[in-house]
Design an enzyme around this catalytic site. Sequence first.
Site, short mmCIF file in Angstrom:
data_model
loop_
_atom_site.label_atom_id
_atom_site.label_comp_id
_atom_site.label_asym_id
_atom_site.label_seq_id
_atom_site.Cartn_x
_atom_site.Cartn_y
_atom_site.Cartn_z
N HIS A 1 0.88 -1.18 0.00
CA HIS A 1 0.00 0.00 0.00
C HIS A 1 0.92 1.23 0.00
O HIS A 1 2.03 1.18 0.52
CB HIS A 1 -0.83 -0.06 1.28
N ASP B 1 3.44 -4.37 7.93
CA ASP B 1 2.22 -3.56 7.83
C ASP B 1 1.04 -4.52 8.01
O ASP B 1 0.69 -5.27 7.10
CB ASP B 1 2.20 -2.87 6.46
N GLN C 1 -4.20 -4.97 7.11
CA GLN C 1 -5.22 -5.89 6.58
C GLN C 1 -5.17 -7.27 7.24
O GLN C 1 -5.91 -8.17 6.85
CB GLN C 1 -5.06 -6.04 5.06
N LYS D 1 -10.25 -0.29 10.91
CA LYS D 1 -10.49 -1.49 10.09
C LYS D 1 -10.85 -2.69 10.98
O LYS D 1 -11.05 -3.79 10.49
CB LYS D 1 -9.23 -1.82 9.28
N CYS E 1 -4.75 2.56 -3.65
CA CYS E 1 -3.50 3.06 -3.04
C CYS E 1 -2.37 2.05 -3.20
O CYS E 1 -1.56 1.85 -2.27
CB CYS E 1 -3.68 3.40 -1.57
#
Length: 406
Positions: free
Chosen positions: A124, A201, A204, A227, A365
């Site tokens: 991302h 990261d 997600q 999220k 993104c």
Amino acid sequence: MSKILDIEKIREDFPILKRTIEGKPLIYLDSAATSQTPRCVVEAIEKMYFETKANVHRGVHTLSQEATDKVEAAREHVRRYINASSIEEVIFTRGTTEAINLAASSLGDSFCNGDEIILSVMEHHANIIPWQLLQRRRRINLKVIPMNDRGELLLDEYEKLFSDNTRMVAIAHVSNVLGTVNPVKEMVAIAHKHGVPVLVDGAQAAPHMKIDVRDIDADFYAFSSHKMYGPTGVGVLYGKKKLLEVLPPYQGGGEMIKHVSFEKTTFADLPFKFEAGTPDYVDIAAFDTALSYIESIDIREIEAHEQYLCDMATRLLNEIPGMRIFGNAPHKSGVVSFLVGDIHHYDMGLLLDKLGIAVRTGHHCAQPLMTACGVEGMVRASFALYNTEEEVQHFVEAVARVAKMF
Ligand code: 7TS
């Protein structure tokens, strides 16, 4: 038939799911962008505003102490949730983006011209641009791990990218476009063999699977509350204590200091050294409630349910003529990105919206990934614990209907 969760009961917790769009019941398939928020989290925000609003970590008065206790309870909850060793390793930020900017900015101080950072092709922008901004301060080089046609990172190629100048690896746990669950534990082990720290990261991953930062052995791990059924404006940077201790602060201001004089300022201990100014303490407190909500259902059941919906959507979508699904890794998390024939992703998104279905369209993104896939954009459906088989069925029928219109 998915029997894993009592979805109808869960949906009662999310008032927004009763909305209609264009006269049709809302089918929300954009949880990878932001998930919806259960009533208990919104009530926690309201309760904090009505009963406990006071600035934290300052003042001896009762309200301030109560507010501070709530923030620190949330920190301890996050620690437990990701299995960090200590609360000193849990830094609150505004989100994943700020968490990665913090890490890149503070780590970058010690980088030299010619140093190298390894990223992957599926990052991302939040895990690309902070490292590129560093390039303004230091002439560092970015190296990129490629992927195969299924959307899996090529680990052999990854190993070859290491050199004596490699200073950092920064990789997504789960791709926000392809859904690929990257083998981060293995990738961290490879980096550590070369003496290189790794930032993962987890934006997600954290909403969908059990996260154990110690098992992964990540040096840094970033994620966002919004999220994860939590409020906006809150994120976390986990960092190993021994690394955080030697990093310089990211921002300066109130509450991140031990002592200030015009001649010399000393900084607060961890984690406060990295939390300048008034934090979003109301939302941090409500994030605690969101984590409890996830735990009350069980993240493993959530994962299994989302997996079921994702597999079902993939199977049914593949029956539509001209369907191209991007990301077919065997280990995938709950997103399906696709294009049908030469229908523009934007047209597909707009027409699905007319049918009450919220999906994301565009480059997500992740423009370098779009380039690698040879497209400018895609349509993405993403699943959360409140989605149902019926919704997936309606969604696929709607895609087929739109496809026939062109
Ligand atoms: N990293 C990944 C893998 C993401 O998917 C996102 C947001 C971020 C970082 C940034 O998170 P933030 O909370 O700081 O904004 N992803 C998306 C998405 O896929 N659609 O909208 C936002």
